[in-house]
Design a protein around this motif. Structure first.
Motif, PDB file in Angstrom:
ATOM      1  N   SER A 196    -125.916 -58.429   7.321  1.00  0.00           N
ATOM      2  CA  SER A 196    -127.141 -58.444   6.507  1.00  0.00           C
ATOM      3  C   SER A 196    -127.749 -57.053   6.557  1.00  0.00           C
ATOM      4  O   SER A 196    -127.836 -56.428   7.616  1.00  0.00           O
ATOM      5  N   GLU A 220    -125.589 -59.851   2.465  1.00  0.00           N
ATOM      6  CA  GLU A 220    -126.959 -59.834   1.945  1.00  0.00           C
ATOM      7  C   GLU A 220    -127.444 -58.392   1.937  1.00  0.00           C
ATOM      8  O   GLU A 220    -127.329 -57.688   2.942  1.00  0.00           O
ATOM      9  N   THR A 240    -129.832 -58.674  -3.408  1.00  0.00           N
ATOM     10  CA  THR A 240    -129.976 -60.122  -3.354  1.00  0.00           C
ATOM     11  C   THR A 240    -131.439 -60.552  -3.373  1.00  0.00           C
ATOM     12  O   THR A 240    -131.769 -61.624  -3.883  1.00  0.00           O
TER      13      THR A 240
END
Length: 375
Positions: A196, A220, A240
């Motif tokens: 992420s 992400e 995102t």
């Protein structure tokens, strides 16, 4: 030879620059390339916040100085001892040359080249010479390039040859924004597949970092800025989620909505509030990487205990910890394959004579990259 060049003679002019006009288009004398140097015709050069920080005086440099460093062009001639380049070669300029002899260069860390750091600060080429003059007056080089000029003489160590059939406009950003942003992801932080990621600050470097994280396979990639136009553009390019970093309680909100923050966070704005947000939303065990070049007097405070108790890491990344002649060809291939669309970051093209107005636009925060076309 006689050339036209954008010259800064005083630091810290008041905005708007379209009125104060700190940058003058002057006719200069450019010496022929010396040993180890190359004469380049500049075809496209981009306005960068590193240029703006010299204009506004936050990063002082010796003046008068011919500005510009992010550019692409074509080789016109070479000096003695240059075998890597020949007339007609398409090139990208890199703002940190690598001498290949100092300890950082020998350790494979050319972004930290000791000779380059000294020459860039002094406003000379890598060998300490100056090739630009206005009569008897020496005009300093901006970080070894001075790309807001029709022609430049640079060290061969400031250039990367391009063999792909691409335009200068497509290539101009690779020597600064792309290697800094994408390099921070791939070289400095070494973001692994499935991570992420958040990027705080959406200039050319920030967008490049965002696109680099997507290309690296992050699951992400969140974009954070204070400008709604840039946030909308980030969403179009694959972010995102987006957040405004100036929203009250934003760190607490992000930590709540992400269940504890991000594995990797990149701060690219070069201002303390952005770094505070970036470090604050980095998860336990996560890594915060900054590419920002703030005012030298800026100070950043952090909760000391978090470095140990949360095993958080704060890292700096200069020029994306890149080896330009290795990395730039790789990034170009990713762009050609549609996996790194950094060519979409140019928001506006201007003429050299419009450079003061161009820096007003860049400072407004509404534009990612503004390109000067010499073609």
């Amino acid at each position: 030879m006689k050339i036209r060049s954008a010259v800064l003679r005083e630091l810290g002019a008041k905005m708007p620059y379209k009125d104060s006009k700190p940058i003058h288009i002057e006719e200069l004398e450019l010496d022929a390339p010396g040993r180890g140097e190359v004469l380049v015709k500049v075809l496209a050069a981009s306005l960068c916040h590193s240029d703006l920080s010299v204009v506004n005086g936050s990063r002082p440099r010796p003046v008068p100085m011919a500005l510009g460093h992010e550019a692409a062009g074509v080789v016109m001639s070479v000096g003695k001892g240059v075998k890597e380049f020949a007339k007609g070669d398409q090139i990208i300029c890199v703002f940190v040359p690598s001498c290949g002899q100092c300890v950082p260069c020998q350790e494979g860390r050319p972004a930290l080249c000791e000779r380059a750091a000294k020459s860039n600060e002094a406003g000379t080429l890598l060998n300490g010479d100056i090739r630009l003059h206005n009569g008897d007056e020496k005009i300093h080089h901006h970080i070894g390039v001075s790309a807001f000029s029709e022609y430049v003489v640079v060290s061969k160590h400031s250039l990367v040859k391009v063999t792909e059939d691409l335009t200068a406009e497509q290539l101009a950003l690779f020597g600064c924004a792309v290697i800094t942003g994408v390099g921070a992801v791939t070289n400095t932080a070494k973001v692994p597949l499935g991570s992420s990621v958040a990027v705080v600050g959406l200039g050319g470097v920030g967008f490049s970092a965002m696109l680099g994280a997507i290309a690296a396979g992050a699951r992400e990639v969140v974009a954070i800025d204070i400008n709604d136009t840039k946030l909308a553009r980030a969403a179009e390019l694959g972010a995102t989620t987006t957040y405004r970093s100036d929203e009250e309680g934003i760190v607490e909100r992000i930590m709540r909505e992400t269940n504890g923050g991000f594995d990797y966070v990149f701060e690219t704005a070069g201002v303390v509030p952005a770094l505070e947000v970036a470090y604050g939303i980095t998860k336990r065990g996560g890594v915060t990487t900054t590419t920002g070049l703030p005012d030298p007097n800026a100070k950043f405070e952090l909760p000391y205990v978090t470095l140990t108790a949360n095993e958080k890491t704060l890292k700096g990344s200069y020029v994306g910890s890149s080896v330009p002649r290795r990395d730039i060809p790789h990034y170009i291939q990713l762009m050609k394959a549609g996996k790194l669309p950094v060519n979409e970051l140019v928001a506006k093209t201007i003429r050299l004579e419009e450079i003061n107005e161009g820096f007003d636009l860049l400072a407004s925060g509404e534009y990612t990259r503004i390109l000067i076309s010499f073609e």
